[in-house]
Design a protein around this motif. Structure first.
Motif, PDB file in Angstrom:
ATOM      1  N   ASN A  92       0.814  -1.219   0.000  1.00  0.00           N
ATOM      2  CA  ASN A  92       0.000   0.000   0.000  1.00  0.00           C
ATOM      3  C   ASN A  92       0.852   1.278   0.000  1.00  0.00           C
ATOM      4  O   ASN A  92       0.741   2.131   0.886  1.00  0.00           O
ATOM      5  CB  ASN A  92      -0.955   0.009   1.194  1.00  0.00           C
ATOM      6  CG  ASN A  92      -2.233   0.759   0.852  1.00  0.00           C
ATOM      7  OD1 ASN A  92      -2.255   1.592  -0.056  1.00  0.00           O
ATOM      8  ND2 ASN A  92      -3.294   0.482   1.577  1.00  0.00           N
ATOM      9  N   LYS A  93       1.714   1.399  -1.000  1.00  0.00           N
ATOM     10  CA  LYS A  93       2.590   2.565  -1.099  1.00  0.00           C
ATOM     11  C   LYS A  93       1.798   3.852  -1.312  1.00  0.00           C
ATOM     12  O   LYS A  93       2.215   4.926  -0.887  1.00  0.00           O
ATOM     13  CB  LYS A  93       3.591   2.359  -2.238  1.00  0.00           C
ATOM     14  CG  LYS A  93       4.592   1.247  -1.959  1.00  0.00           C
ATOM     15  CD  LYS A  93       5.588   1.093  -3.091  1.00  0.00           C
ATOM     16  CE  LYS A  93       6.591  -0.017  -2.778  1.00  0.00           C
ATOM     17  NZ  LYS A  93       7.567  -0.218  -3.863  1.00  0.00           N
ATOM     18  N   GLU A  94       0.636   3.733  -1.964  1.00  0.00           N
ATOM     19  CA  GLU A  94      -0.199   4.912  -2.207  1.00  0.00           C
ATOM     20  C   GLU A  94      -0.706   5.501  -0.895  1.00  0.00           C
ATOM     21  O   GLU A  94      -0.699   6.719  -0.700  1.00  0.00           O
ATOM     22  CB  GLU A  94      -1.379   4.536  -3.108  1.00  0.00           C
ATOM     23  CG  GLU A  94      -2.232   5.724  -3.524  1.00  0.00           C
ATOM     24  CD  GLU A  94      -3.371   5.331  -4.452  1.00  0.00           C
ATOM     25  OE1 GLU A  94      -4.342   6.110  -4.523  1.00  0.00           O
ATOM     26  OE2 GLU A  94      -3.289   4.262  -5.091  1.00  0.00           O
ATOM     27  N   LYS A 130       2.148   7.226   0.983  1.00  0.00           N
ATOM     28  CA  LYS A 130       2.439   8.543   0.413  1.00  0.00           C
ATOM     29  C   LYS A 130       1.396   9.565   0.841  1.00  0.00           C
ATOM     30  O   LYS A 130       1.723  10.717   1.157  1.00  0.00           O
ATOM     31  CB  LYS A 130       2.504   8.465  -1.114  1.00  0.00           C
ATOM     32  CG  LYS A 130       2.906   9.794  -1.762  1.00  0.00           C
ATOM     33  CD  LYS A 130       2.959   9.705  -3.271  1.00  0.00           C
ATOM     34  CE  LYS A 130       3.480  11.018  -3.866  1.00  0.00           C
ATOM     35  NZ  LYS A 130       2.709  12.191  -3.438  1.00  0.00           N
ATOM     36  N   LYS A 131       0.134   9.146   0.875  1.00  0.00           N
ATOM     37  CA  LYS A 131      -0.944  10.052   1.271  1.00  0.00           C
ATOM     38  C   LYS A 131      -0.781  10.490   2.731  1.00  0.00           C
ATOM     39  O   LYS A 131      -0.939  11.664   3.076  1.00  0.00           O
ATOM     40  CB  LYS A 131      -2.302   9.372   1.076  1.00  0.00           C
ATOM     41  CG  LYS A 131      -3.476  10.322   1.087  1.00  0.00           C
ATOM     42  CD  LYS A 131      -4.742   9.604   0.648  1.00  0.00           C
ATOM     43  CE  LYS A 131      -5.868  10.578   0.392  1.00  0.00           C
ATOM     44  NZ  LYS A 131      -5.620  11.493  -0.711  1.00  0.00           N
TER      45      LYS A 131
END
Length: 201
Positions: free
Chosen positions: A90-92, A95-96
């Motif tokens: 869950n890199k997204e 980042k968020k």
């Protein structure tokens, strides 16, 4: 105005958000925020403790009293900050979360009042907050006294014998000082941030 909530599971974040939503001078018109808060409100009104929602949510509120009007955003996550950032998945989302920390204009750290705070629970709270502060240090490597306004919220304070007493703020400070782990957390927050207020809620 963007506020980030920081705390482990069962530290009172969800109850705080629900109580905020029920205040007469708070308006919520954002569809996703309403969908997130509605079931929590129903549980709260039944005197049930609202269950923590899984994942991460951006919530949008509006404070309106007389001619004064303020829109603000609160970033809420499920109390697994350490777990989320230690995972390669869950890199997204990671980042968020980093972007929201970078843009935070206020932060609230949640430390619960419990007469006999379980040692493992206290360590979990410290782990969450330690990792969060380390992440802030990575985002702001050249700043030692970050001027972002910070509240240390001593939650579940209605369980304290000093609830609504004139000296409750001093007693909340004493409660933190008398627990070595919570004291360590408070000192770490005060070392990194220059504008810290402790409030029992």
């Amino acid at each position: 105005y963007n506020i980030v909530l920081i705390g482990a599971k069962s530290t009172g974040k969800t109850v705080y958000l629900t109580a905020l939503y029920l205040l007469p001078f708070i308006r919520v018109t954002d569809k996703e925020t309403l969908e997130y808060l509605k079931p929590l409100k129903e549980q709260f009104e039944k005197r049930d403790i609202p269950a923590t929602n899984a994942g991460y949510q951006e919530l949008f509120f509006e404070y309106k009293k007389g001619d004064f009007n303020l829109r603000f955003q609160i970033d809420d996550y499920d109390g697994k900050f350490a777990e989320q950032f230690s995972s390669d998945e869950n890199k997204e989302l990671k980042k968020k979360l980093e972007d929201n920390i970078r843009g935070a204009e206020g932060m609230m750290f949640f430390l619960p009042y419990e007469e006999n705070l379980d040692l493992q629970k206290a360590e979990n709270i410290r782990e969450e907050i330690d990792l969060f502060i380390e992440k802030i240090k990575q985002i702001h490597p050249d700043k030692k006294d970050l001027p972002v306004p910070v509240v240390i919220a001593v939650t579940k304070w209605d369980k304290s014998p000093y609830f609504k007493q004139e000296n409750e703020i001093e007693k909340a400070k004493e409660y933190i000082e008398n627990n070595e782990i919570l004291k360590n957390i408070k000192e770490k927050i005060e070392t990194f941030f220059s504008n810290v207020t402790l409030i029992p809620i």
